[in-house]
Design a protein around this motif. Structure first.
Motif, PDB file in Angstrom:
ATOM      1  N   VAL A 260       0.837  -1.189   0.000  1.00 22.84           N
ATOM      2  CA  VAL A 260       0.000   0.000   0.000  1.00 22.84           C
ATOM      3  C   VAL A 260       0.878   1.248   0.000  1.00 22.84           C
ATOM      4  CG1 VAL A 260      -1.931  -1.143   1.137  1.00 22.84           C
ATOM      5  CG2 VAL A 260      -0.238   0.036   2.513  1.00 22.84           C
ATOM      6  N   SER A 261       0.438   2.267  -0.718  1.00 25.08           N
ATOM      7  CA  SER A 261       1.169   3.521  -0.861  1.00 25.08           C
ATOM      8  C   SER A 261       0.738   4.521   0.206  1.00 25.08           C
ATOM      9  CB  SER A 261       0.915   4.112  -2.253  1.00 25.08           C
ATOM     10  OG  SER A 261       1.267   3.192  -3.260  1.00 25.08           O
ATOM     11  N   PRO A 262       1.526   5.584   0.418  1.00 27.63           N
ATOM     12  CA  PRO A 262       1.180   6.596   1.429  1.00 27.63           C
ATOM     13  C   PRO A 262      -0.169   7.267   1.192  1.00 27.63           C
ATOM     14  CG  PRO A 262       3.492   6.817   0.824  1.00 27.63           C
ATOM     15  CD  PRO A 262       2.891   5.813  -0.125  1.00 27.63           C
ATOM     16  N   ASN A 263      -0.639   7.292  -0.047  1.00 23.88           N
ATOM     17  CA  ASN A 263      -1.940   7.920  -0.322  1.00 23.88           C
ATOM     18  C   ASN A 263      -3.114   6.955  -0.133  1.00 23.88           C
ATOM     19  OD1 ASN A 263      -1.425   6.308  -2.505  1.00 23.88           O
ATOM     20  ND2 ASN A 263      -1.898   7.851  -4.062  1.00 23.88           N
ATOM     21  N   ASP A 264      -2.824   5.737   0.285  1.00 19.34           N
ATOM     22  CA  ASP A 264      -3.862   4.734   0.563  1.00 19.34           C
ATOM     23  C   ASP A 264      -4.379   4.943   1.987  1.00 19.34           C
ATOM     24  OD1 ASP A 264      -5.127   2.183   1.336  1.00 19.34           O
ATOM     25  OD2 ASP A 264      -4.290   1.414  -0.529  1.00 19.34           O
ATOM     26  N   GLU A 265      -5.701   4.874   2.170  1.00 23.14           N
ATOM     27  CA  GLU A 265      -6.281   5.087   3.498  1.00 23.14           C
ATOM     28  C   GLU A 265      -5.834   4.048   4.519  1.00 23.14           C
ATOM     29  OE1 GLU A 265      -9.520   2.920   1.079  1.00 23.14           O
ATOM     30  OE2 GLU A 265      -8.170   4.625   0.756  1.00 23.14           O
ATOM     31  N   LEU A 266      -5.299   2.910   4.059  1.00 25.82           N
ATOM     32  CA  LEU A 266      -4.846   1.861   4.973  1.00 25.82           C
ATOM     33  C   LEU A 266      -3.380   2.018   5.383  1.00 25.82           C
ATOM     34  CD1 LEU A 266      -6.504  -1.277   3.324  1.00 25.82           C
ATOM     35  CD2 LEU A 266      -7.442   0.264   5.067  1.00 25.82           C
ATOM     36  N   TYR A 267      -2.662   2.941   4.753  1.00 25.19           N
ATOM     37  CA  TYR A 267      -1.215   3.076   4.968  1.00 25.19           C
ATOM     38  C   TYR A 267      -0.879   3.386   6.431  1.00 25.19           C
ATOM     39  CZ  TYR A 267       3.595   4.748   4.281  1.00 25.19           C
ATOM     40  OH  TYR A 267       4.965   4.926   4.350  1.00 25.19           O
ATOM     41  N   SER A 268      -1.645   4.266   7.052  1.00 21.90           N
ATOM     42  CA  SER A 268      -1.333   4.711   8.417  1.00 21.90           C
ATOM     43  C   SER A 268      -2.011   3.875   9.497  1.00 21.90           C
ATOM     44  CB  SER A 268      -1.728   6.181   8.587  1.00 21.90           C
ATOM     45  OG  SER A 268      -3.116   6.352   8.379  1.00 21.90           O
ATOM     46  N   ILE A 269      -2.691   2.804   9.113  1.00 18.99           N
ATOM     47  CA  ILE A 269      -3.368   1.937  10.093  1.00 18.99           C
ATOM     48  C   ILE A 269      -2.367   0.901  10.588  1.00 18.99           C
ATOM     49  CG2 ILE A 269      -5.350   0.439  10.525  1.00 18.99           C
ATOM     50  CD1 ILE A 269      -6.044   3.342   9.781  1.00 18.99           C
ATOM     51  N   ASP A 270      -1.828   1.116  11.785  1.00 17.14           N
ATOM     52  CA  ASP A 270      -0.758   0.261  12.306  1.00 17.14           C
ATOM     53  C   ASP A 270      -1.181  -0.501  13.556  1.00 17.14           C
ATOM     54  OD1 ASP A 270       1.140   0.984  10.348  1.00 17.14           O
ATOM     55  OD2 ASP A 270       1.663   2.808  11.440  1.00 17.14           O
ATOM     56  N   PHE A 271      -0.306  -1.422  13.959  1.00 14.94           N
ATOM     57  CA  PHE A 271      -0.488  -2.236  15.164  1.00 14.94           C
ATOM     58  C   PHE A 271      -1.825  -2.976  15.124  1.00 14.94           C
ATOM     59  CE2 PHE A 271       2.617   1.046  16.281  1.00 14.94           C
ATOM     60  CZ  PHE A 271       3.678   0.224  16.640  1.00 14.94           C
ATOM     61  N   GLU A 272      -2.586  -2.995  16.245  1.00 13.28           N
ATOM     62  CA  GLU A 272      -3.796  -3.818  16.292  1.00 13.28           C
ATOM     63  C   GLU A 272      -5.029  -3.108  15.736  1.00 13.28           C
ATOM     64  OE1 GLU A 272      -3.769  -1.729  20.346  1.00 13.28           O
ATOM     65  OE2 GLU A 272      -2.344  -2.373  18.823  1.00 13.28           O
ATOM     66  N   ASN A 273      -4.836  -1.936  15.164  1.00 12.19           N
ATOM     67  CA  ASN A 273      -5.972  -1.181  14.632  1.00 12.19           C
ATOM     68  C   ASN A 273      -6.515  -1.802  13.344  1.00 12.19           C
ATOM     69  OD1 ASN A 273      -6.158   1.077  16.532  1.00 12.19           O
ATOM     70  ND2 ASN A 273      -4.116   1.578  15.804  1.00 12.19           N
ATOM     71  N   ASN A 274      -7.794  -1.609  13.124  1.00 14.94           N
ATOM     72  CA  ASN A 274      -8.477  -2.042  11.910  1.00 14.94           C
ATOM     73  C   ASN A 274      -9.011  -0.836  11.151  1.00 14.94           C
ATOM     74  OD1 ASN A 274      -8.070  -4.654  12.746  1.00 14.94           O
ATOM     75  ND2 ASN A 274     -10.209  -5.250  12.733  1.00 14.94           N
ATOM     76  N   ALA A 275      -9.255  -1.014   9.877  1.00 11.77           N
ATOM     77  CA  ALA A 275      -9.909   0.027   9.075  1.00 11.77           C
ATOM     78  C   ALA A 275     -10.683  -0.642   7.955  1.00 11.77           C
ATOM     79  CB  ALA A 275      -8.890   1.007   8.492  1.00 11.77           C
ATOM     80  N   ILE A 276     -11.834  -0.089   7.624  1.00 16.32           N
ATOM     81  CA  ILE A 276     -12.687  -0.668   6.593  1.00 16.32           C
ATOM     82  C   ILE A 276     -13.226   0.460   5.721  1.00 16.32           C
ATOM     83  CG2 ILE A 276     -14.700  -2.123   6.126  1.00 16.32           C
ATOM     84  CD1 ILE A 276     -14.435  -2.995   9.157  1.00 16.32           C
ATOM     85  N   SER A 277     -13.073   0.319   4.406  1.00 20.56           N
ATOM     86  CA  SER A 277     -13.652   1.294   3.488  1.00 20.56           C
ATOM     87  C   SER A 277     -14.727   0.608   2.654  1.00 20.56           C
ATOM     88  CB  SER A 277     -12.582   1.914   2.585  1.00 20.56           C
ATOM     89  OG  SER A 277     -12.032   0.954   1.716  1.00 20.56           O
ATOM     90  N   VAL A 278     -15.815   1.330   2.424  1.00 17.28           N
ATOM     91  CA  VAL A 278     -16.944   0.823   1.657  1.00 17.28           C
ATOM     92  C   VAL A 278     -17.217   1.791   0.512  1.00 17.28           C
ATOM     93  CG1 VAL A 278     -19.355   0.102   1.726  1.00 17.28           C
ATOM     94  CG2 VAL A 278     -17.920  -0.178   3.756  1.00 17.28           C
ATOM     95  N   ASP A 279     -17.129   1.296  -0.718  1.00 14.29           N
ATOM     96  CA  ASP A 279     -17.413   2.112  -1.898  1.00 14.29           C
ATOM     97  C   ASP A 279     -18.875   1.935  -2.307  1.00 14.29           C
ATOM     98  OD1 ASP A 279     -14.722   2.484  -1.762  1.00 14.29           O
ATOM     99  OD2 ASP A 279     -14.303   2.016  -3.845  1.00 14.29           O
ATOM    100  N   THR A 280     -19.556   3.049  -2.545  1.00 18.11           N
ATOM    101  CA  THR A 280     -20.950   3.003  -2.978  1.00 18.11           C
ATOM    102  C   THR A 280     -21.127   3.837  -4.241  1.00 18.11           C
ATOM    103  OG1 THR A 280     -21.703   4.959  -1.769  1.00 18.11           O
ATOM    104  CG2 THR A 280     -21.645   2.882  -0.556  1.00 18.11           C
ATOM    105  N   LEU A 281     -22.169   3.538  -5.005  1.00 18.53           N
ATOM    106  CA  LEU A 281     -22.420   4.272  -6.237  1.00 18.53           C
ATOM    107  C   LEU A 281     -22.971   5.672  -5.989  1.00 18.53           C
ATOM    108  CD1 LEU A 281     -23.960   1.585  -8.626  1.00 18.53           C
ATOM    109  CD2 LEU A 281     -21.659   2.549  -8.668  1.00 18.53           C
ATOM    110  N   ILE A 282     -23.664   5.874  -4.881  1.00 20.94           N
ATOM    111  CA  ILE A 282     -24.323   7.152  -4.640  1.00 20.94           C
ATOM    112  C   ILE A 282     -23.428   8.140  -3.890  1.00 20.94           C
ATOM    113  CG2 ILE A 282     -26.269   8.294  -3.497  1.00 20.94           C
ATOM    114  CD1 ILE A 282     -27.921   5.807  -4.036  1.00 20.94           C
TER     115      ILE A 282
END
Length: 325
Positions: A260-282
């Motif tokens: 993942v690159s620095p411009n990816d929303e997951l790049y800065s999610i470290d250690f035991e943290n989680n992150a979830i992105s959901v793409d929608t059409l609207i």
């Protein structure tokens, strides 16, 4: 939310204690833990006046218990308890992603068959309310993609490997010593744990029941110091990423270590943290991040499900009546 509700709690481990501690801080809620079912009633438990039993029927067959909260690690036993409770007219909260993920076709049936409510926010994102968001605010927006870090143990291990130049074995031992990984870490590091969570999210996003055979899961055990060095030279990180994406009639599902690159929303999610992105059409992309594991964060998700049950909430899963193998 007027009538006082009595809770039967299965399990008093990390999450069970977290739920108990969180509930104590909400004295205004019209609900109390009446009985707790555990494997061993002889273990010393300090700081509370709870009633403990090793007989599940004391909870499941008690007409005075309104809500069952299932927080055990045995998926087979959990399935039996949840099904029995729903059949007996009790509302249920579960944090058992293995049980739910492996039994999604039955869970789907339970949602329509029983008047009782089954909620399981804590089974997916720990303290991140992602199931509620997908089932509620995002359910009519046509989700096209879900992508995220869904396993805090794997993320913790990879973070330590990259920040401290540790090998996999040392990072795993550190995660185990700090309680972020199980003594048997297979489900976490293999990607299976994240696959269960992705199955649950896909069910709520697409109204479809997938099986584990639909997934391509890769273990983080194969990530080497050389892989990490190459990623660093490119200015990237390696993250345990779970993705399910719909393109027309095709749906792809993967769980794997990913650059993942620095411009990816997951790049800065470290250690035991989680992150979830959901793409929608609207409304485009929605990203949520937070603690994906631990006693209090996961216990807080269970508590939020309790509040929803007290307010009469139940899931409204979109039905496309498909079971995908």
């Amino acid at each position: 939310m007027n009538k006082h509700k009595k809770i039967g709690l299965f399990g008093f481990g990390t999450v069970g204690k977290g739920f108990y501690e969180n509930l104590k801080k909400q004295p205004h809620l019209p609900a109390t833990i009446e009985k707790v079912c555990v494997k061993r009633v002889d273990l010393p438990r300090i700081g509370h006046e709870l009633y403990f039993t090793d007989n599940p029927d004391e909870l499941l067959l008690d007409p005075d218990i309104d809500i069952i909260v299932e927080l055990i690690d045995d998926a087979d036993a959990a399935k039996k308890y949840v099904h029995t409770a729903l059949r007996n007219g009790k509302n249920v909260i579960s944090a058992n992603k293995k049980m739910i993920g492996e039994s999604l076709s039955e869970v789907d049936f339970w949602h329509s068959e029983f008047e009782s409510t089954l909620l399981y926010e804590a089974a997916v994102g720990g303290g991140i309310p992602i199931v509620h968001a997908i089932d509620g605010f995002l359910r009519d927006q046509e989700v096209t993609k879900i992508r995220g870090i869904l396993n805090g143990s794997s993320n913790y291990i990879l973070t330590q490997m990259q920040q401290n130049n540790w090998d996999f074995e040392k990072a795993l031992l550190d995660a185990q010593n700090k309680g972020f990984a199980e003594r048997n870490p297979t489900l976490d590091v293999s990607g299976v744990d994240a696959s269960y969570k992705l199955l649950i999210l896909a069910y709520h996003a697409f109204g479809e029941v997938f099986s584990m055979n639909s997934f391509n899961a890769e273990s983080i055990e194969n990530v080497s110091k050389e892989n990490i060095k190459k990623a660093r030279l490119k200015g990237k990180k390696i993250k345990p990423v779970a993705t399910i994406e719909r393109l027309g009639s095709e749906i792809t599902c993967t769980v794997k270590p990913e650059l993942v690159s620095p411009n990816d929303e997951l790049y800065s999610i470290d250690f035991e943290n989680n992150a979830i992105s959901v793409d929608t059409l609207i409304s485009g992309k929605h990203t949520a991040a937070g603690k994906g594991a631990g006693s209090l964060p996961t216990g807080s998700a269970v508590l939020e499900d309790l509040k929803r049950i007290l307010n009469g909430f139940s899931y409204q899963v979109k039905k496309e009546s498909k079971i995908l193998i």
